[in-house]
Write a protein that holds these residues in place. Structure first.
Motif, PDB file in Angstrom:
ATOM      1  N   GLY A 100       0.812  -1.207   0.000  1.00  0.00           N
ATOM      2  CA  GLY A 100       0.000   0.000   0.000  1.00  0.00           C
ATOM      3  C   GLY A 100       0.846   1.256   0.000  1.00  0.00           C
ATOM      4  N   ALA A 101       0.167   2.395  -0.117  1.00  0.00           N
ATOM      5  CA  ALA A 101       0.855   3.677  -0.287  1.00  0.00           C
ATOM      6  C   ALA A 101       1.783   3.996   0.883  1.00  0.00           C
ATOM      7  CB  ALA A 101      -0.170   4.786  -0.485  1.00  0.00           C
ATOM      8  N   VAL A 102       1.385   3.658   2.083  1.00  0.00           N
ATOM      9  CA  VAL A 102       2.198   3.980   3.256  1.00  0.00           C
ATOM     10  C   VAL A 102       3.437   3.092   3.329  1.00  0.00           C
ATOM     11  CG1 VAL A 102       2.209   4.046   5.782  1.00  0.00           C
ATOM     12  CG2 VAL A 102       0.195   4.835   4.532  1.00  0.00           C
ATOM     13  N   VAL A 104       5.173   1.804   0.756  1.00  0.00           N
ATOM     14  CA  VAL A 104       6.022   1.837  -0.443  1.00  0.00           C
ATOM     15  C   VAL A 104       7.480   2.098  -0.089  1.00  0.00           C
ATOM     16  CG1 VAL A 104       6.588   3.231  -2.479  1.00  0.00           C
ATOM     17  CG2 VAL A 104       4.256   2.439  -2.130  1.00  0.00           C
ATOM     18  N   ILE A 151      -8.183   5.820  -7.975  1.00  0.00           N
ATOM     19  CA  ILE A 151      -7.268   5.832  -6.841  1.00  0.00           C
ATOM     20  C   ILE A 151      -7.377   4.492  -6.127  1.00  0.00           C
ATOM     21  CG2 ILE A 151      -6.664   6.943  -4.662  1.00  0.00           C
ATOM     22  CD1 ILE A 151      -6.133   8.619  -7.171  1.00  0.00           C
ATOM     23  N   PRO A 153      -5.073   2.983  -3.297  1.00  0.00           N
ATOM     24  CA  PRO A 153      -3.884   3.095  -2.441  1.00  0.00           C
ATOM     25  C   PRO A 153      -3.346   1.771  -1.933  1.00  0.00           C
ATOM     26  CG  PRO A 153      -5.853   3.829  -1.274  1.00  0.00           C
ATOM     27  CD  PRO A 153      -6.247   3.655  -2.696  1.00  0.00           C
ATOM     28  N   HIS A 154      -4.146   0.711  -1.938  1.00  0.00           N
ATOM     29  CA  HIS A 154      -3.678  -0.567  -1.408  1.00  0.00           C
ATOM     30  C   HIS A 154      -2.779  -1.314  -2.379  1.00  0.00           C
ATOM     31  CE1 HIS A 154      -7.399  -1.250  -3.596  1.00  0.00           C
ATOM     32  NE2 HIS A 154      -7.069  -2.513  -3.744  1.00  0.00           N
ATOM     33  N   ALA A 156      -0.302   0.447  -4.289  1.00  0.00           N
ATOM     34  CA  ALA A 156       0.397   1.664  -4.706  1.00  0.00           C
ATOM     35  C   ALA A 156       1.665   1.400  -5.485  1.00  0.00           C
ATOM     36  CB  ALA A 156       0.704   2.530  -3.483  1.00  0.00           C
ATOM     37  N   ASN A 157       2.445   0.375  -5.123  1.00  0.00           N
ATOM     38  CA  ASN A 157       3.713   0.175  -5.840  1.00  0.00           C
ATOM     39  C   ASN A 157       3.471  -0.231  -7.294  1.00  0.00           C
ATOM     40  OD1 ASN A 157       2.802  -2.357  -4.853  1.00  0.00           O
ATOM     41  ND2 ASN A 157       4.862  -3.216  -4.915  1.00  0.00           N
ATOM     42  N   GLN A 159       0.853   0.800  -9.009  1.00  0.00           N
ATOM     43  CA  GLN A 159       0.310   1.975  -9.698  1.00  0.00           C
ATOM     44  C   GLN A 159       1.379   3.018 -10.020  1.00  0.00           C
ATOM     45  OE1 GLN A 159      -2.031   0.679 -10.542  1.00  0.00           O
ATOM     46  NE2 GLN A 159      -3.351  -0.153  -8.958  1.00  0.00           N
ATOM     47  N   ILE A 160       2.448   3.040  -9.254  1.00  0.00           N
ATOM     48  CA  ILE A 160       3.570   3.921  -9.603  1.00  0.00           C
ATOM     49  C   ILE A 160       4.112   3.531 -10.977  1.00  0.00           C
ATOM     50  CG2 ILE A 160       5.957   4.531  -9.024  1.00  0.00           C
ATOM     51  CD1 ILE A 160       5.138   4.207  -6.051  1.00  0.00           C
TER      52      ILE A 160
END
Length: 241
Positions: A100-102, A104, A151, A153-154, A156-157, A159-160
């Protein structure tokens, strides 16, 4: 005879795209790991009158991908359509878990960049010079809608990496104006084959055909997600091809 190269071809979307383009007279080149699975798809398409051949390669192995695309050109002729839709295997996810985003980190992003972004850049750059020289061709890149329109966020890596690919393809679309070559991105906000009509592989493949023939859309969003998608925190399955 025109040729479509499906990079990241799988049993759902890859098979459906091959069937759709094959029905329109295209020869179909199937590129992915797993020669046995690709062989099954090719055999099925061949039984429907489509010329389909297998070119096994690991997308993250750039020399192998280059060799596979070179072999496609030698056996089937110039690639008129490149469709790029990589999907991680369970082994990939064990080696490079989704975070997730946090959570990453640099390390968690690098493996995703290798698959989604760098593999796509390598595939496109192999076929693009020939397309430009001929003044015709289509590049279609497919990813999850978390690449931009949604969006998520779970995951996130991932989606980058897919966001970078989406951004490049949209810019490539603009840069190719007037050349006869079209580039477009499909963002899939759906679990392929697990929802309604919009998520059916054959429906999505039909949209790929429209994007190739109409040549007016830089991006198409396919939407068919459950309302509680984000709350469920499910792994990104958008690109299951």
């Amino acid at each position: 005879m025109s040729t479509i190269a499906i990079v990241g071809a799988g049993p759902q979307l890859g098979r459906a795209i091959g069937r759709r383009f094959g029905a329109e007279g295209f020869d179909v080149a199937l590129i992915a790991r797993g020669a046995e699975r690709l062989g099954e798809i090719a055999e099925e398409l061949s039984g429907e009158g489509v010329r389909a051949e297998v070119f096994p390669a690991d997308i993250t192995d750039r020399p192998a991908l280059h060799e596979a695309l070179t072999a496609v050109e030698e056996r089937l002729g110039p690639v008129e359509v490149l469709e790029y839709s990589p999907a991680p295997t369970p082994a990939d996810l064990r080696r490079a878990p989704i975070v997730g985003a946090v959570e990453v980190t640099v390390e968690s992003v690098l493996a995703q960049l290798d698959l989604y972004l760098l593999g796509g850049v390598a595939a496109v750059q192999h076929v693009l010079p020939g397309m430009l020289a001929r003044g015709s061709g289509t590049v279609l890149v497919t990813s999850g809608a978390g690449s931009g329109p949604l969006i998520a966020p779970h995951v996130a890596n991932i989606q980058i990496a897919t966001g970078g690919m989406r951004n490049w393809i949209l810019n490539l679309n603009a840069a190719l104006a007037g050349t006869g070559v079209h580039a477009a991105h499909m963002a899939i906000a759906a679990y392929i084959g697990q929802g309604g009509h919009a998520s059916r592989p054959e429906t999505i493949a039909g949209t790929h055909w429209r994007m190739h023939t109409d040549r007016t859309e830089a991006e198409v969003l396919v939407e068919d997600l459950p309302e509680d998608y984000l709350e469920r925190g499910l792994a990104d399955k958008f690109g299951d091809s």
